[in-house]
Enzyme design. Structure first.
Site, PDB file in Angstrom:
ATOM      1  N   LYS A  89       8.607 -13.105  -3.268  1.00  0.00           N
ATOM      2  CA  LYS A  89       9.752 -12.529  -4.022  1.00  0.00           C
ATOM      3  C   LYS A  89      10.857 -13.641  -3.845  1.00  0.00           C
ATOM      4  CE  LYS A  89       9.266  -7.526  -3.582  1.00  0.00           C
ATOM      5  NZ  LYS A  89       7.800  -7.535  -2.961  1.00  0.00           N
ATOM      6  N   GLU A 111      18.729  -3.660  -4.935  1.00  0.00           N
ATOM      7  CA  GLU A 111      18.043  -2.190  -4.296  1.00  0.00           C
ATOM      8  C   GLU A 111      16.797  -2.588  -3.889  1.00  0.00           C
ATOM      9  OE1 GLU A 111      15.362  -2.227  -7.027  1.00  0.00           O
ATOM     10  OE2 GLU A 111      17.220  -2.381  -7.857  1.00  0.00           O
ATOM     11  N   SER A 377      -0.272 -12.847  -2.299  1.00  0.00           N
ATOM     12  CA  SER A 377       1.246 -12.754  -2.585  1.00  0.00           C
ATOM     13  C   SER A 377       1.943 -12.470  -1.341  1.00  0.00           C
ATOM     14  CB  SER A 377       1.626 -11.303  -3.477  1.00  0.00           C
ATOM     15  OG  SER A 377       0.933 -10.251  -2.845  1.00  0.00           O
TER      16      SER A 377
HETATM   17  C1  LIG Z   1       6.907  -6.509  -3.560  1.00  0.00           C
HETATM   18  C2  LIG Z   1       5.578  -7.095  -3.344  1.00  0.00           C
HETATM   19  C3  LIG Z   1       4.484  -7.018  -4.203  1.00  0.00           C
HETATM   20  C4  LIG Z   1       4.704  -6.141  -5.321  1.00  0.00           C
HETATM   21  O1  LIG Z   1       5.811  -6.484  -6.157  1.00  0.00           O
HETATM   22  P1  LIG Z   1       5.150  -7.268  -7.692  1.00  0.00           P
HETATM   23  O2  LIG Z   1       6.469  -7.407  -8.193  1.00  0.00           O
HETATM   24  O3  LIG Z   1       4.234  -6.473  -8.447  1.00  0.00           O
HETATM   25  O4  LIG Z   1       4.632  -8.676  -7.430  1.00  0.00           O
HETATM   26  C5  LIG Z   1       3.247  -7.492  -3.930  1.00  0.00           C
HETATM   27  N1  LIG Z   1       2.892  -8.304  -2.658  1.00  0.00           N
HETATM   28  C6  LIG Z   1       3.698  -8.474  -1.869  1.00  0.00           C
HETATM   29  C7  LIG Z   1       3.533  -9.248  -0.879  1.00  0.00           C
HETATM   30  C8  LIG Z   1       5.170  -7.955  -1.956  1.00  0.00           C
HETATM   31  O5  LIG Z   1       6.092  -8.182  -1.008  1.00  0.00           O
END
Ligand SMILES: *Cc1c(COP(=O)(O)O)cnc(C)c1O
Length: 395
Positions: A89, A111, A377
């Site tokens: 993010k 938000e 992610s």
């Molecule tokens: C917020 C988040 C997601 C989901 O958000 P996307 O916009 O779909 O990427 C996925 N993995 C992690 C670790 C997150 O913090």
């Protein structure tokens, strides 16, 4: 087939900017400026320097040998969990804070549901010395106390939304109301590839650093810049959009989008938008969303707060509708088991969101010679309480 956004903000039939008249000036300013700013030499050099020196990019591409052996294919992990703040993010919030500065904005609003985007926003506001207001549903403030504490430590003001279900959509309404009231000095940082045009395209471009790095890392490690498949979890879809971005037109690269099935698609407690959703408008964008016959949003459910979103970004709606991407659905239980597997086989505790992407490896057939990239992610520290409660109650 075309997967680029068109000049009205559409991916095929999805996207656009369906906004109240009172937001028109804010969105129009952003729409007319974002590409000019993002393509300027000054912006690019600042963005690249911060990604390198502050976020810690490039993130490694790691050949996970034990997982590869287990699944009889070559599994590479794109390590977004090693970024500052522990997830992808931050790539987007760094980009948007620089864009806000280029537009002369001095006040940032956002938000957040789970609080991860709130933390990433509070982080870059502290970095730049800008005022930061984060709207959050009153129930989410209670559920996500550690992230609320982080935001406060970073100097953000966390404002509870007490209306409706007191969750993400109510916080979004408050943020929009704020932006309408403070159009001149305020930028609204949206955290995924959702919302009215230009947000989905802008956020996808900021996150596209993920696949840009993959092209040279794969070339070095495999002799080809293209993998056979890319697997990523989808909440709104920003890590997936970033991991897919440079391969959208490379149709021999399989794109696998993994949604949260919650307790199961048929249980009424799910977030599998591509199966349960229908076409409609949410957060200013025409896309797939979970709604009743008369258009009321159905509350989504997933054990992972980051996948618990009733819609899906318009790019992903288009990719799934045109069959460019395959959609896979993973239950809470399947994700939990995969989190444990990755922890025990690779020494990496993934975020619960990411664990859904790993669980998809059980559902897709790959060849032994395939190179498969899983977008890792985020890291799982934030989910340890859930893991301990659900996986290790007696240890
Ligand atoms: C917020 C988040 C997601 C989901 O958000 P996307 O916009 O779909 O990427 C996925 N993995 C992690 C670790 C997150 O913090």
């Amino acid at each position: 087939m075309n997967f680029e956004v068109d000049n009205r903000g559409f991916y095929g039939e999805f996207g656009g900017a369906f906004i109240p008249e009172m937001l028109h000036a804010n969105i129009e300013e952003l729409r007319s400026q974002y590409l000019l700013i993002m393509e300027s030499a000054d912006f690019k050099s600042k963005f690249q320097a911060l990604l390198r020196d502050y976020v810690g990019r490039p993130s490694p591409l790691y050949l996970a040998e034990r997982l590869s052996e287990h699944y009889r294919t070559n599994i590479y992990l794109k390590r977004e969990d090693l970024n500052h703040t522990g997830a992808h993010k931050i790539n987007n919030t760094i980009g948007q804070i620089l864009l806000a500065q280029a537009l002369g904005k001095t006040r940032i609003i956002a938000e957040t549901g789970a609080g991860q985007h709130g933390v990433a926003t509070a982080t870059v506001c502290a970095l730049m010395g800008l005022e930061c207001i984060v709207y959050m549903g009153a129930i989410d403030i209670e559920r996500q106390a550690p992230n609320v504490a982080r935001m406060k430590m970073l100097g953000a003001k966390v404002v509870p939304a007490h209306s409706g279900s007191k969750t993400l959509k109510d916080a979004t309404n408050e943020a929009i109301r704020d932006w309408i009231g403070n159009p001149v000095e305020t930028h609204y940082i949206i955290g995924s590839v959702v919302g009215p045009h230009p947000y989905p395209d802008m956020v996808a471009r900021f996150q596209s650093v993920i696949s840009l790095e993959m092209t040279s890392q794969l070339m070095e490690k495999t002799g080809s810049s293209n993998p056979n498949a890319i697997v990523a979890c989808v909440g709104g879809g920003s890590n997936a959009a970033g991991a897919f971005y440079h391969y959208l037109d490379a149709t021999d690269v399989r794109l696998i989008a993994v949604e949260a099935a919650g307790r199961g698609i048929d249980t009424g407690e799910s977030a599998a938008t591509s199966v349960l959703g229908s076409k409609g408008i949410i957060h200013g964008s025409r896309t797939l969303l979970m709604q009743t016959e008369d258009g009321q949003i159905i509350e989504p459910y997933s054990i992972s707060a980051g996948l618990d979103y009733p819609g899906i970004g318009p790019l992903h709606a288009h990719l799934i509708e045109t069959k460019r991407a395959e959609a896979i659905h993973i239950t809470d239980q399947e994700a939990l088991q995969s989190a444990l597997q990755v922890a025990r086989m690779e020494g990496i505790i993934p975020a619960l969101e990411t664990a859904h992407a790993f669980a998809a490896l059980n559902k897709v057939k790959f060849k032994a010679s395939d190179n498969v990239v899983v977008c890792l992610s985020g890291r799982g520290d934030k989910d340890l309480n859930t893991y301990i409660k659900k996986l290790l109650p007696n240890e």
